[in-house]
Motif scaffolding. Structure first.
Motif, mmCIF file in Angstrom:
data_model
loop_
_atom_site.group_PDB
_atom_site.id
_atom_site.type_symbol
_atom_site.label_atom_id
_atom_site.label_comp_id
_atom_site.label_asym_id
_atom_site.label_seq_id
_atom_site.Cartn_x
_atom_site.Cartn_y
_atom_site.Cartn_z
ATOM 1 N N LYS A 26 0.480 5.568 0.482
ATOM 2 C CA LYS A 26 -0.420 6.528 1.123
ATOM 3 C C LYS A 26 0.028 7.948 0.778
ATOM 4 O O LYS A 26 1.226 8.243 0.807
ATOM 5 N N GLU A 69 0.827 -1.199 0.000
ATOM 6 C CA GLU A 69 0.000 0.000 0.000
ATOM 7 C C GLU A 69 0.863 1.253 0.000
ATOM 8 O O GLU A 69 1.872 1.322 0.685
ATOM 9 N N THR A 88 3.735 7.449 2.702
ATOM 10 C CA THR A 88 3.817 6.003 2.949
ATOM 11 C C THR A 88 4.796 5.672 4.062
ATOM 12 O O THR A 88 4.518 4.821 4.907
ATOM 13 N N VAL A 133 -6.469 11.530 3.632
ATOM 14 C CA VAL A 133 -5.417 10.746 2.983
ATOM 15 C C VAL A 133 -6.026 9.816 1.944
ATOM 16 O O VAL A 133 -7.192 9.435 2.031
ATOM 17 N N GLU A 187 -5.164 6.153 -0.100
ATOM 18 C CA GLU A 187 -4.333 4.955 -0.117
ATOM 19 C C GLU A 187 -4.676 4.150 -1.353
ATOM 20 O O GLU A 187 -5.808 4.175 -1.834
#
Length: 160
Positions: free
Chosen positions: A8, A6, A142, A119, A121
């Motif tokens: 971010k 992931e 991230t 945010v 993601e």
């Protein structure tokens, strides 16, 4: 074994969310250990217990199990002594047919003590995968642990 990859980012403008339907998420943490985070989350009439391993770059192990909503409410009330995260999540398709096909942006608009934080993601198939950057996407965070939800439950955005 489940693995989450992931990235971010901060969101610079939320105008693109107008008229979209989001889902309210309430979540709390039973463990904040660097090696293992344990979270309970409620979304509408569904709930999950999630275990996440240590973050290494954009990758970490993740295991998620559905649990009864009444159990989740009890866990939040009785076992999540530190702050509970309250946010609205919006899901948007990401990318073109070549690089981001099938991917999804999850944009979280935080409430309560994290009000003002937004945010985005995106979960990737592999760490080197490129993704088109929408106009509203800002700085990548991230690798900044302050933006982990578990950290926001202990040190909310309003106290930064």
């Amino acid at each position: 074994m489940g693995v989450e990859i992931e990235r971010k980012f901060l969101v610079t403008d939320t105008g693109f969310l107008e008229g979209r339907q989001g889902e309210r998420l309430i979540q709390g943490y039973l463990s904040h250990d660097r090696r293992a985070t344990v979270r309970v989350r409620i979304e509408d009439q569904r709930a999950w217990l999630t275990l996440k391993g240590e973050t290494r770059g954009a990758r970490r192990s993740e295991f998620e199990y559905p649990i009864p909503v009444d159990d989740a409410r009890a866990i939040l009330a009785e076992m999540c002594a530190e702050g509970v995260i309250d946010k609205t999540r919006y899901r948007l398709p990401a990318g073109s047919a070549t690089d981001g096909a099938g991917l999804e942006w999850e944009v979280d608009v935080f409430h309560g003590d994290n009000q003002g934080l937004v945010v985005a993601e995106i979960e990737l198939r592999h760490e080197d995968q490129s993704v088109p950057r929408p106009d509203w996407l800002g700085e990548e965070v991230t690798d900044d642990p302050r933006f982990y939800n578990s950290a926001l439950s202990r040190t909310p955005f309003c106290r930064w």
